[in-house]
Design an enzyme around this catalytic site. Structure first.
Site, PDB file in Angstrom:
ATOM      1  N   LEU A  44       0.342  -1.050   0.694  1.00 29.00           N
ATOM      2  CA  LEU A  44       0.127  -0.226   0.012  1.00 29.00           C
ATOM      3  C   LEU A  44       0.571   0.990  -0.191  1.00 29.00           C
ATOM      4  O   LEU A  44       1.514   1.813   0.510  1.00 29.00           O
ATOM      5  CB  LEU A  44      -0.862   0.032   1.074  1.00 29.00           C
ATOM      6  CG  LEU A  44      -1.764   1.070   1.266  1.00 29.00           C
ATOM      7  CD1 LEU A  44      -3.795   0.572   1.483  1.00 29.00           C
ATOM      8  CD2 LEU A  44      -1.410   2.320   2.688  1.00 29.00           C
ATOM      9  N   LEU A  45       0.502   2.363  -0.760  1.00 30.68           N
ATOM     10  CA  LEU A  45       1.041   3.174  -0.801  1.00 30.68           C
ATOM     11  C   LEU A  45      -0.003   4.194  -0.233  1.00 30.68           C
ATOM     12  O   LEU A  45      -0.736   3.966  -0.933  1.00 30.68           O
ATOM     13  CB  LEU A  45       1.583   3.849  -1.908  1.00 30.68           C
ATOM     14  CG  LEU A  45       1.266   4.916  -2.778  1.00 30.68           C
ATOM     15  CD1 LEU A  45       2.381   5.409  -3.989  1.00 30.68           C
ATOM     16  CD2 LEU A  45       0.305   6.363  -2.931  1.00 30.68           C
ATOM     17  N   ASN A  46       0.593   5.193   0.034  1.00 29.01           N
ATOM     18  CA  ASN A  46       0.013   6.432   0.622  1.00 29.01           C
ATOM     19  C   ASN A  46      -0.243   8.039   0.569  1.00 29.01           C
ATOM     20  O   ASN A  46       0.964   7.821  -0.450  1.00 29.01           O
ATOM     21  CB  ASN A  46      -0.968   6.648   2.208  1.00 29.01           C
ATOM     22  CG  ASN A  46      -0.898   6.355   3.189  1.00 29.01           C
ATOM     23  OD1 ASN A  46       0.178   5.432   3.454  1.00 29.01           O
ATOM     24  ND2 ASN A  46      -0.681   6.874   4.588  1.00 29.01           N
ATOM     25  N   ASP A  47       0.017   8.986   1.524  1.00 31.54           N
ATOM     26  CA  ASP A  47       0.398   9.904   1.803  1.00 31.54           C
ATOM     27  C   ASP A  47       2.200  10.525   0.630  1.00 31.54           C
ATOM     28  O   ASP A  47       3.275   9.403   1.220  1.00 31.54           O
ATOM     29  CB  ASP A  47       0.864  10.655   2.798  1.00 31.54           C
ATOM     30  CG  ASP A  47      -0.272  10.577   3.265  1.00 31.54           C
ATOM     31  OD1 ASP A  47      -1.437  10.042   3.132  1.00 31.54           O
ATOM     32  OD2 ASP A  47       0.409  11.229   4.495  1.00 31.54           O
ATOM     33  N   GLN A  63       4.954   7.387   1.820  1.00 37.31           N
ATOM     34  CA  GLN A  63       4.170   6.145   2.899  1.00 37.31           C
ATOM     35  C   GLN A  63       4.138   4.840   2.346  1.00 37.31           C
ATOM     36  O   GLN A  63       3.161   4.823   0.847  1.00 37.31           O
ATOM     37  CB  GLN A  63       2.870   6.904   3.259  1.00 37.31           C
ATOM     38  CG  GLN A  63       3.075   8.157   4.724  1.00 37.31           C
ATOM     39  CD  GLN A  63       3.749   7.742   5.718  1.00 37.31           C
ATOM     40  OE1 GLN A  63       3.425   6.746   6.465  1.00 37.31           O
ATOM     41  NE2 GLN A  63       5.323   7.953   6.016  1.00 37.31           N
ATOM     42  N   ARG A 167       1.016  15.278  14.344  1.00 37.98           N
ATOM     43  CA  ARG A 167       2.046  14.257  13.559  1.00 37.98           C
ATOM     44  C   ARG A 167       2.195  15.465  11.341  1.00 37.98           C
ATOM     45  O   ARG A 167       1.342  16.244  11.926  1.00 37.98           O
ATOM     46  CB  ARG A 167       1.643  13.684  13.140  1.00 37.98           C
ATOM     47  CG  ARG A 167       0.370  12.989  12.755  1.00 37.98           C
ATOM     48  CD  ARG A 167      -0.116  11.413  12.104  1.00 37.98           C
ATOM     49  NE  ARG A 167      -1.938  11.302  12.013  1.00 37.98           N
ATOM     50  CZ  ARG A 167      -2.530  11.153  12.480  1.00 37.98           C
ATOM     51  NH1 ARG A 167      -2.415  10.990  13.990  1.00 37.98           N
ATOM     52  NH2 ARG A 167      -4.285  10.874  12.354  1.00 37.98           N
ATOM     53  N   ASP A 168       3.310  14.883  11.178  1.00 44.30           N
ATOM     54  CA  ASP A 168       3.548  15.310   9.474  1.00 44.30           C
ATOM     55  C   ASP A 168       3.819  16.503   9.546  1.00 44.30           C
ATOM     56  O   ASP A 168       3.374  17.180   9.090  1.00 44.30           O
ATOM     57  CB  ASP A 168       1.952  14.964   8.676  1.00 44.30           C
ATOM     58  CG  ASP A 168       1.274  14.122   8.631  1.00 44.30           C
ATOM     59  OD1 ASP A 168       1.419  12.822   9.274  1.00 44.30           O
ATOM     60  OD2 ASP A 168      -0.587  13.985   8.780  1.00 44.30           O
ATOM     61  N   GLU A 222      -4.673  16.819   9.529  1.00 43.02           N
ATOM     62  CA  GLU A 222      -3.518  16.034   9.201  1.00 43.02           C
ATOM     63  C   GLU A 222      -2.845  16.513   7.939  1.00 43.02           C
ATOM     64  O   GLU A 222      -3.541  17.670   7.199  1.00 43.02           O
ATOM     65  CB  GLU A 222      -4.129  14.768   8.411  1.00 43.02           C
ATOM     66  CG  GLU A 222      -4.494  14.135   9.417  1.00 43.02           C
ATOM     67  CD  GLU A 222      -5.039  12.168   8.816  1.00 43.02           C
ATOM     68  OE1 GLU A 222      -4.798  11.423   9.717  1.00 43.02           O
ATOM     69  OE2 GLU A 222      -5.374  12.053   7.991  1.00 43.02           O
TER      70      GLU A 222
HETATM   71  C1  FRU Z   1      -2.602  10.793   5.693  1.00 39.76           C
HETATM   72  C2  FRU Z   1      -2.158   9.826   7.388  1.00 39.76           C
HETATM   73  C3  FRU Z   1      -0.436  10.869   7.803  1.00 39.76           C
HETATM   74  C4  FRU Z   1      -0.047   9.973   8.499  1.00 39.76           C
HETATM   75  C5  FRU Z   1       0.528   8.591   7.399  1.00 39.76           C
HETATM   76  C6  FRU Z   1       0.115   7.523   8.357  1.00 39.76           C
HETATM   77  O1  FRU Z   1      -3.263   9.999   5.010  1.00 39.76           O
HETATM   78  O2  FRU Z   1      -2.377   9.671   8.409  1.00 39.76           O
HETATM   79  O3  FRU Z   1      -1.181  11.924   8.992  1.00 39.76           O
HETATM   80  O4  FRU Z   1       1.383  10.225   8.700  1.00 39.76           O
HETATM   81  O5  FRU Z   1      -0.881   9.258   7.275  1.00 39.76           O
HETATM   82  O6  FRU Z   1       0.914   6.448   7.124  1.00 39.76           O
END
Ligand code: FRU
Length: 489
Positions: A44-47, A63, A167-168, A222
């Protein structure tokens, strides 16, 4: 398949080559693998994270949970590019292997300083009772591409008044100081952003919360980002917990921005306008921006959302990033256009110039599953005009302008394999125009639409059969002039 906590927090280093190559083979058999978007090799890819320009190249991390289509132990995966159009897989960037990031190297940003690319991220940790303790962490990459972590967090606790949803970090430089903006949740369960300041990137001092006019606006913000553009201050973030309202806020979580006077530093006063969604489609979240050496502001988003099952989950992977977009500002609104460098991908140009009159038309050899399409409709008397793409006898994805209601509409109700239907299958957004220009990027399982020079952007994953390649143009109740150009990708 249900994933146990042990499976989700297994580190990549403990997995055999055999298991990984089996997973990769399963992913590669998927008909919805993208052709020109950044996507994970497996898992899985996210941010998007650490989007920056360093040592002559663009760097972009994301991510990543390598072992399957779920949110588990997160890594930063590293991509780089000379031109923003073609990206190279570099490999794992940041591994969660320290006490301060043991349960995931969460999102963050990158900034060049002293000939190095400094990376800031959130170290997610959980204690024996599975209570979260976030640390804000730093690493740096040298010109050889070697990444070294600082041996202790740069911010080791959550400031008073906020929960462990903290976070972030996004770092930028202003007047010889560095600032980090961090997403937070107040103890009263409302979202906010907090700013720290540093003179050397190592020692950070809390300045406080950005004073916005959005006191009670969701329960968590976020992935914040702040930048100045054309003398104005843009604050971008992804709020969770907003209720749908008319055409707006239809997705599970939102991402958007406010524009105001440049943020007062270090006082943090900020007067701004209304919150505007960045994208009016279905799958867009947690965007991040960067400024290139020429002063252009680029943004990349995650073409997906948390807590939604996607059809590729069955094949061991999920999600991709958007094409990079250039941001400009006009009358207090951000305009988004795909970066002009994408034109390097163009092959095999085809053009149409026609008049369509209350009809649906197809054109010889004008179809595909991966392409860029630019089309302009001059609404002479037509009430509705639009495009049907990735279509067959059974499937279609519709993008149209409804002049009567002054709305652009994206309809994926018959696009192919269904998902996230509980959030609706149609998105729409106000637009008032005599001429509608659609600039569209179609990949095997996605569509990104930029309307009227970036006034509106709509992004969607779709999961059609690979044989659904048709393109039709239509006008309803009247005449429209059509000009279209298509390039294969
Ligand atoms: C947003 C999030 C961020 C966090 C990351 C974890 O999609 O929830 O706030 O740092 O993904 O993968």
């Amino acid at each position: 398949m249900e994933w146990t906590r042990e499976q989700r927090y297994r580190s990549l280093e403990k997995v055999s080559q055999k298991e990984l190559s089996e997973l990769k083979a399963e992913v590669d058999r998927c008909q919805w693998r993208q052709s020109f978007h950044i996507q994970p090799e497996t898992g899985l890819l996210n941010d998007p994270n650490g989007f920056s320009f360093y040592n002559g190249e663009y760097h972009l991390f994301y991510q990543w949970f390598p072992l399957g289509p779920v949110h588990g132990l997160k890594y930063w995966y590293h991509m780089k590019s000379k031109d923003l159009a073609t990206w190279e897989n570099v490999g794992t960037g940041i591994k969660p292997d320290q006490f301060f990031d043991s349960h995931g190297a969460y999102s963050g940003s990158g900034i060049e300083h002293d000939d190095k690319l400094y990376l800031f991220y959130t170290g997610n940790t959980r204690d024996e009772n599975w209570v979260r303790h976030p640390y804000q962490c730093m690493a740096w990459m040298n010109k050889e591409g070697v990444i070294t972590k600082a041996n202790r967090p740069i911010i080791d606790h959550v400031p008073e008044g906020y929960t462990d949803h903290f976070r972030d970090p996004k770092v930028w430089e202003n007047n010889d100081s560095f600032y980090a903006i961090i997403g937070a949740q107040r103890e009263n369960k409302t979202g906010a952003v907090i700013v720290y300041r540093s003179h050397n990137l190592e020692e950070w001092h809390l300045l406080g919360e950005v004073v916005t006019q959005l006191e009670n606006f969701g329960y968590m913000w976020e992935c914040p980002d702040y930048f100045d553009l054309d003398g104005q201050g843009v604050l971008m973030f992804s709020p969770q917990g907003l209720e749908p309202s008319g055409d707006a806020f239809q997705n599970i979580y939102q991402s958007g921005y406010v524009v105001g006077n440049a943020l007062e530093l270090p006082a943090l006063n900020y007067t701004h306008g209304a919150f505007t969604e960045l994208d009016h489609g279905f799958d867009f979240y947690a965007p991040q921006t960067m400024e290139d050496p020429a002063g252009r502001r680029f943004m990349v988003g995650w073409m997906g959302l948390p807590e939604i099952a996607y059809p590729t989950d069955q094949s061991g992977w999920a999600h991709c990033l958007t094409v990079p977009r250039e941001l400009t500002i006009q009358n207090g609104k951000l305009l988004q256009t795909p970066v002009k460098e994408m034109a390097k991908k163009r092959k095999d140009h085809r053009e149409i110039n026609d008049m369509i009159n209350s009809q649906m038309k197809t054109y010889h050899d004008f179809e595909g599953a991966t392409y860029e399409l630019y089309c302009a409709f001059d609404l002479i008397t037509a009430k509705e005009v639009g495009i049907v793409l990735r279509c067959s006898e059974l499937e279609e994805t519709i993008i149209k302008y409804d002049a009567g209601n002054q709305k652009v509409v994206f309809d994926r109700s018959n696009s192919g394999e269904k998902f996230a239907e509980e959030y609706g299958e149609i998105r729409q957004c106000h637009l008032s125009a005599e001429k509608v220009k659609f600039h569209i990027f179609v990949d095997r399982s996605s569509v990104e639409v930029f309307i009227n020079d970036g006034e509106v952007a709509m992004t969607a994953r779709i999961f059609p059969d690979h044989e659904s390649k048709g393109i039709r143009f239509f006008s309803i109740d009247g005449k429209s002039r059509l000009e279209a150009v298509k390039w294969k990708y």
